[in-house]
Design a protein around this motif. Structure first.
Motif, PDB file in Angstrom:
ATOM      1  N   TYR A  41      -3.519   4.226  -1.421  1.00  0.00           N
ATOM      2  CA  TYR A  41      -4.589   5.214  -0.936  1.00  0.00           C
ATOM      3  C   TYR A  41      -4.695   6.246  -0.493  1.00  0.00           C
ATOM      4  O   TYR A  41      -3.442   7.088  -0.591  1.00  0.00           O
ATOM      5  CB  TYR A  41      -4.317   4.377   0.529  1.00  0.00           C
ATOM      6  CG  TYR A  41      -3.258   5.054   1.458  1.00  0.00           C
ATOM      7  CD1 TYR A  41      -3.087   5.677   2.131  1.00  0.00           C
ATOM      8  CD2 TYR A  41      -1.684   4.251   1.149  1.00  0.00           C
ATOM      9  CE1 TYR A  41      -2.006   6.244   3.275  1.00  0.00           C
ATOM     10  CE2 TYR A  41      -0.481   4.448   1.530  1.00  0.00           C
ATOM     11  CZ  TYR A  41      -0.642   5.432   2.714  1.00  0.00           C
ATOM     12  OH  TYR A  41       0.273   5.710   3.061  1.00  0.00           O
ATOM     13  N   ASP A  42      -5.511   7.137  -0.001  1.00  0.00           N
ATOM     14  CA  ASP A  42      -5.314   8.395  -0.455  1.00  0.00           C
ATOM     15  C   ASP A  42      -5.133   9.187   1.724  1.00  0.00           C
ATOM     16  O   ASP A  42      -4.583  10.001   1.670  1.00  0.00           O
ATOM     17  CB  ASP A  42      -6.778   9.353  -0.805  1.00  0.00           C
ATOM     18  CG  ASP A  42      -6.761   9.404  -2.043  1.00  0.00           C
ATOM     19  OD1 ASP A  42      -5.901   9.882  -2.915  1.00  0.00           O
ATOM     20  OD2 ASP A  42      -7.770   8.951  -3.062  1.00  0.00           O
TER      21      ASP A  42
ATOM     22  N   TRP B 163       1.104  -0.953   0.273  1.00  0.00           N
ATOM     23  CA  TRP B 163      -0.425  -0.155   0.410  1.00  0.00           C
ATOM     24  C   TRP B 163       0.753   1.183   0.081  1.00  0.00           C
ATOM     25  O   TRP B 163       1.624   1.194   0.819  1.00  0.00           O
ATOM     26  CB  TRP B 163      -1.107  -0.441   1.352  1.00  0.00           C
ATOM     27  CG  TRP B 163      -2.297  -1.026   1.015  1.00  0.00           C
ATOM     28  CD1 TRP B 163      -2.124  -2.334   1.819  1.00  0.00           C
ATOM     29  CD2 TRP B 163      -3.426  -0.604   0.868  1.00  0.00           C
ATOM     30  NE1 TRP B 163      -3.566  -3.234   1.959  1.00  0.00           N
ATOM     31  CE2 TRP B 163      -3.939  -1.950   0.958  1.00  0.00           C
ATOM     32  CE3 TRP B 163      -4.056   0.023   0.115  1.00  0.00           C
ATOM     33  CZ2 TRP B 163      -5.020  -1.836   0.523  1.00  0.00           C
ATOM     34  CZ3 TRP B 163      -5.272   0.385  -0.656  1.00  0.00           C
ATOM     35  CH2 TRP B 163      -5.895  -1.181   0.073  1.00  0.00           C
TER      36      TRP B 163
ATOM     37  N   GLN C  81       0.837   5.711  -0.583  1.00  0.00           N
ATOM     38  CA  GLN C  81      -0.127   7.340  -0.920  1.00  0.00           C
ATOM     39  C   GLN C  81       0.203   7.201  -2.282  1.00  0.00           C
ATOM     40  O   GLN C  81       0.751   6.643  -3.206  1.00  0.00           O
ATOM     41  CB  GLN C  81       0.561   8.140   0.461  1.00  0.00           C
ATOM     42  CG  GLN C  81      -0.114   9.095   0.288  1.00  0.00           C
ATOM     43  CD  GLN C  81      -0.262  10.570  -0.670  1.00  0.00           C
ATOM     44  OE1 GLN C  81       0.618  10.075  -0.867  1.00  0.00           O
ATOM     45  NE2 GLN C  81      -1.628  11.101  -0.099  1.00  0.00           N
ATOM     46  N   ARG C  82      -1.381   7.501  -2.838  1.00  0.00           N
ATOM     47  CA  ARG C  82      -1.010   8.324  -4.554  1.00  0.00           C
ATOM     48  C   ARG C  82      -0.463   9.036  -4.700  1.00  0.00           C
ATOM     49  O   ARG C  82       0.467   8.739  -5.724  1.00  0.00           O
ATOM     50  CB  ARG C  82      -2.767   8.756  -4.708  1.00  0.00           C
ATOM     51  CG  ARG C  82      -3.126   8.584  -5.415  1.00  0.00           C
ATOM     52  CD  ARG C  82      -4.352   8.909  -6.343  1.00  0.00           C
ATOM     53  NE  ARG C  82      -5.006   8.000  -5.234  1.00  0.00           N
ATOM     54  CZ  ARG C  82      -5.808   7.281  -5.776  1.00  0.00           C
ATOM     55  NH1 ARG C  82      -5.649   6.876  -7.057  1.00  0.00           N
ATOM     56  NH2 ARG C  82      -7.267   6.985  -5.291  1.00  0.00           N
TER      57      ARG C  82
ATOM     58  N   GLU D 253      -8.442   4.115   4.913  1.00  0.00           N
ATOM     59  CA  GLU D 253      -8.614   3.205   3.999  1.00  0.00           C
ATOM     60  C   GLU D 253      -7.645   1.630   3.892  1.00  0.00           C
ATOM     61  O   GLU D 253      -8.196   0.554   3.560  1.00  0.00           O
ATOM     62  CB  GLU D 253      -7.732   3.826   2.192  1.00  0.00           C
ATOM     63  CG  GLU D 253      -9.019   4.775   2.024  1.00  0.00           C
ATOM     64  CD  GLU D 253      -7.819   5.450   0.930  1.00  0.00           C
ATOM     65  OE1 GLU D 253      -8.167   4.952  -0.123  1.00  0.00           O
ATOM     66  OE2 GLU D 253      -8.647   6.834   0.634  1.00  0.00           O
ATOM     67  N   VAL D 254      -6.682   2.214   4.700  1.00  0.00           N
ATOM     68  CA  VAL D 254      -5.434   0.497   5.046  1.00  0.00           C
ATOM     69  C   VAL D 254      -5.897  -0.037   5.354  1.00  0.00           C
ATOM     70  O   VAL D 254      -6.044  -1.565   5.648  1.00  0.00           O
ATOM     71  CB  VAL D 254      -4.019   1.274   4.729  1.00  0.00           C
ATOM     72  CG1 VAL D 254      -3.461  -0.330   4.953  1.00  0.00           C
ATOM     73  CG2 VAL D 254      -3.622   1.683   3.413  1.00  0.00           C
TER      74      VAL D 254
END
Length: 481
Positions: free
Chosen positions: A364-365, A262, A264-265, A369-370
């Motif tokens: 993820y933003d 995962w 960060q976007r 979410e993670v």
């Protein structure tokens, strides 16, 4: 030491005969002192060291495991556990005094460790030597008799394991049973005191059901979807280097490897490129070069390559993109290091443990979410966190249950014999390594020695007078705490 392949399974009569011999000898082994057990461990270590060339050859024959990986992740893992136990066994075996409440003044309390008896170790194929022999260190240190059943999917290594055990132990102390699923079923029919299983959650659940037939205790080392979570504060270059190493060692067939990443976007593209560059540095720049790299192990067999291709193709059909790799062959069973992007939690690749050299990258933003996605997929065996933000690290440790966690690294918790290793929930039950192996294969017997003051005489029916005063006094004592 002879090197070859065990050609046939043991029959039922042989298995029952070996088990009977172990049962007959269990009392003598259980009564062994520290010096005798240390001798067993030293013989065990010598047998492994003498078998080094055979171990290298066997793992190369079974799934082309590079010698460097065999040395670091198979041989040295076991020898470190033996060395650790040898230095500390005498202390582990001593009774442990514990405190006694004031109301029992004059009495003594302690815990003494007793062997469980005859134990069974069911080993997997992915680290066929270390995951068979590392648990055996704890079993021997704790004074048990044992049967080790190596995986039939790595027959050359199974032969070497049998040779090592035969060189180190008498057959009525520790022995090897090699065979197929029917052999494993025959072993599960027997009343072992403890069963130590490493493998999939599905088979682990079945082993637990079979163990219940004999009230056998169990240790289950399983697996799951273990994430690597890269926070926006992380050192991306370091994260890429470590994730690539941890993911592709043993061709991704490692229960504690990062299953997926995962990120960060805003950092996803940068991390993806760093991961690809690191893969090219480790395994070569061309697709064919990476597929045939001598530094990448085979996957275990053609069925494994077919399963991995299915996960990859189904995920691509659902919108995932192959950023690198994807090539495979069945004979030999090879799968190139593969990176998938544009991956979503609902895709095929995210529905089961990958257990192969495919690395999905999810974006993820918000870190929530993670947390939600990871918790929805069950409690992982391990979790890697890459972050320089202690608050984020602490938050992830608090919000995502896992068997173990590594901060700014991968896998190396397994190199620390002071730490227990094990899962939680569907990723495992119980733990081992170091003292925790000794404890796993021991019964903690509680012993209470009553002192000269006999409080029970003051608490005899009829409950009047002294008995009532004693109850009132004990209540006051509890309220003061």
């Amino acid at each position: 030491m002879r090197y070859g392949v065990l050609e046939e399974s043991m029959n039922l009569m042989q298995i029952h005969g070996q088990f009977a011999a172990l049962q007959a000898n269990r009392g003598r082994i259980a009564a062994s002192r520290a010096a005798e057990r240390l001798g067993y461990l030293q013989q065990f270590k010598r047998a492994i060291e003498q078998a080094r060339p055979d171990i290298y050859a066997a793992l190369q024959a079974d799934f082309a495991k590079p010698v460097a990986e065999t040395e670091a992740t198979e041989i040295q893992q076991v020898i470190e556990q033996i060395n650790f136990a040898i230095k500390r066994l005498e202390g582990w075996m001593q009774p442990k005094r514990v405190k006694t409440p004031t109301m029992l003044a004059g009495s003594k309390s302690w815990i003494q460790y007793e062997p469980r008896g005859v134990v069974l170790i069911l080993a997997p194929w992915n680290y066929p030597l270390s995951l068979a022999l590392a648990p055996l260190v704890g079993a021997v240190a704790a004074g048990n008799c044992a049967i080790v059943r190596p995986s039939e999917r790595t027959p050359h290594t199974a032969q070497v394991i049998a040779n090592i055990i035969a060189a180190a132990f008498k057959a009525e102390h520790v022995t090897t049973v090699v065979g197929d699923i029917d052999t494993a079923e025959a072993l599960l029919d027997l009343p072992f005191e403890h069963i130590f299983f490493t493998g999939s959650p599905r088979i682990g659940q079945y082993v637990m059901q079979r163990a219940a037939e004999h009230f056998s205790s169990v240790t289950l080392e399983l697996g799951g979807k273990s994430p690597a979570i890269v926070d926006r504060s992380a050192d991306l270059k370091r994260a890429a280097q470590l994730i690539v190493w941890g993911k592709f060692v043993n061709a991704g067939q490692t229960c504690v490897a990062p299953d997926h990443v995962w990120v960060q976007r805003e950092q996803a593209q940068a991390l993806t490129q760093l991961i690809i560059k690191q893969i090219e540095r480790n395994y070569g720049k061309g697709d064919y070069t990476r597929l045939q790299s001598p530094d990448l192990a085979n996957v275990i067999d053609a069925n494994a390559t077919a399963r991995l291709r299915g996960l990859l193709n189904n995920s691509v059909a659902q919108g995932a993109l192959v950023a690198l790799g994807g090539q495979s062959t069945d004979h030999p069973a090879r799968f190139a290091p593969t990176v998938l992007t544009n991956v979503k939690p609902g895709m095929a690749i995210m529905q089961e443990e990958i257990f192969g050299p495919i690395l999905p990258i999810l974006v993820y933003d918000q870190i929530d979410e993670v947390i939600m996605a990871t918790r929805a997929s069950g409690k992982p065996l391990t979790m890697a966190i890459f972050s320089e933000n202690q608050a984020i690290t602490n938050w992830l440790l608090r919000e995502i249950p896992a068997g173990s966690s590594v901060i700014n690294g991968v896998l190396l918790n397994l190199a620390n014999p002071y730490l227990p290793f094990g899962g939680v929930g569907q990723s495992g039950l119980g733990n081992y390594y170091g003292f925790y192996s000794f404890k796993t294969f021991s019964h903690e017997r509680a012993v209470f020695q009553q002192g000269g003051l006999n409080m029970v005489n003051l608490f005899q029916p009829p409950y009047r007078g002294a008995a009532k005063r004693l109850v009132a006094w004990s209540r006051r004592m509890l309220n003061k705490r």
